[in-house]
Scaffold this motif. Structure first.
Motif, PDB file in Angstrom:
ATOM      1  N   THR A  34      34.591  18.171  73.060  1.00  0.00           N
ATOM      2  CA  THR A  34      35.277  17.308  72.103  1.00  0.00           C
ATOM      3  C   THR A  34      36.781  17.465  72.253  1.00  0.00           C
ATOM      4  OG1 THR A  34      35.286  16.625  69.769  1.00  0.00           O
ATOM      5  CG2 THR A  34      35.305  19.007  70.220  1.00  0.00           C
ATOM      6  N   PHE A  75      40.030  11.512  71.667  1.00  0.00           N
ATOM      7  CA  PHE A  75      39.186  12.350  72.514  1.00  0.00           C
ATOM      8  C   PHE A  75      39.956  12.720  73.776  1.00  0.00           C
ATOM      9  CE2 PHE A  75      35.910  12.548  75.952  1.00  0.00           C
ATOM     10  CZ  PHE A  75      35.296  13.721  75.543  1.00  0.00           C
ATOM     11  N   LYS A  77      31.124  14.968  72.005  1.00  0.00           N
ATOM     12  CA  LYS A  77      31.465  14.586  70.629  1.00  0.00           C
ATOM     13  C   LYS A  77      32.770  13.805  70.715  1.00  0.00           C
ATOM     14  CE  LYS A  77      32.447  16.631  66.084  1.00  0.00           C
ATOM     15  NZ  LYS A  77      32.607  17.927  65.352  1.00  0.00           N
ATOM     16  N   GLN A 116      35.272  11.974  69.286  1.00  0.00           N
ATOM     17  CA  GLN A 116      35.745  11.778  67.921  1.00  0.00           C
ATOM     18  C   GLN A 116      36.900  10.795  67.817  1.00  0.00           C
ATOM     19  OE1 GLN A 116      37.112  13.918  69.860  1.00  0.00           O
ATOM     20  NE2 GLN A 116      39.250  14.048  69.247  1.00  0.00           N
TER      21      GLN A 116
END
Length: 259
Positions: free
Chosen positions: A55, A61, A105, A107
């Motif tokens: 992440t 990101f 992940k 984000q």
């Protein structure tokens, strides 16, 4: 130990590998590439690690290549440019071959190499509304070293919808393109990632590693010859008139001649 990333492992054996240049939107510098490669090797050989979550810190990101790194490459000789391109290629290969499940992940926004990083994850979950794009052709370059992983994830047909146009698209379309498995609201992202983690905590780690290696073996070929070819293609682009114009226009904050 690391300056551009952070690495931590919880009691369950879930490691979090975080890009940590939030003020630069986690853009990839040469140092970050080297640190990511080192971290991937360390996590891959750590028997305490069952799963790795990739992440970024902050709102993005990964924004792709760092501007200072790109500016430095503008004035390099071809051999030196090849060495810099290989740093990205080696980082992607290290993450792609890491014998641990790698869960992305995503984000925030992901551009260029950031999309490539999402594509080397075994599964990537993104936040709804995030923007993604393979933006290299805006600069007269091509998504070369990330190309094998993008094509492996998306397939040629879907990749050609976004591989050459530099068009930005949202996380929801990234799901249809197979870059992301799901796009969820920001408040649901942690829960969605935990759902991907959970199965790996009840299966045999060595069997998981062997199954992942088999999947890579049966999938599209990504070997030294393929990587060398992508590096050569990128170096050739850097030597062309379009890259010089595109990079100069970017730093001069003006439209390039073609736009």
């Amino acid at each position: 130990m690391f300056e551009t990333i952070t690495v931590g492992t919880d009691a369950r054996g879930v490691a979090t590998l975080m890009l940590n240049r939030p003020d630069k939107h986690n853009a990839m510098s040469a140092q970050m590439l080297e640190e990511l490669t080192s971290a991937a090797h360390q996590l891959g050989t750590d028997d305490a690690v069952r799963v790795v979550v990739l992440t970024g810190a902050g709102k993005s990101f990964c924004a792709g290549g760092d501007l200072a790194w790109m500016k430095a490459q503008r004035d390099m000789a071809p051999v030196a440019r090849g060495r810099e391109a290989r740093k990205l290629a080696e980082m992607l290969m290290a993450l792609n071959t890491m014998p641990k499940p790698l869960i992305g992940k995503v984000q925030g926004n992901a551009f260029g190499g950031g999309v490539g990083m999402a594509c080397v994850c075994d599964v990537a979950i993104g936040v709804a509304g995030a923007k993604l794009g393979l933006t290299e052709t805006r600069l007269g370059l091509i998504p070369a070293t990330i190309g094998p992983y993008v094509l492996a994830r998306m397939g040629e047909g879907k990749a050609r919808r976004v591989f050459m146009s530099a068009r930005l698209f949202e996380a929801e379309e990234a799901v249809s393109l197979d870059i992301l498995a799901r796009a969820v609201p920001a408040e649901a992202l942690d829960t969605a990632v935990e759902r991907e983690i959970a199965p790996y905590l009840s299966v045999a780690p060595k069997a998981v590693a062997r199954a992942k290696a088999l999947a890579r073996k049966l999938g599209p070929r990504i070997d030294d010859a393929v990587i060398d070819h992508t590096i050569g293609e990128l170096v050739a682009c850097w030597e062309g008139e379009e890259a010089r114009e595109g990079i100069d226009a970017f730093f001069d904050k003006r439209p390039p001649l073609w736009g």
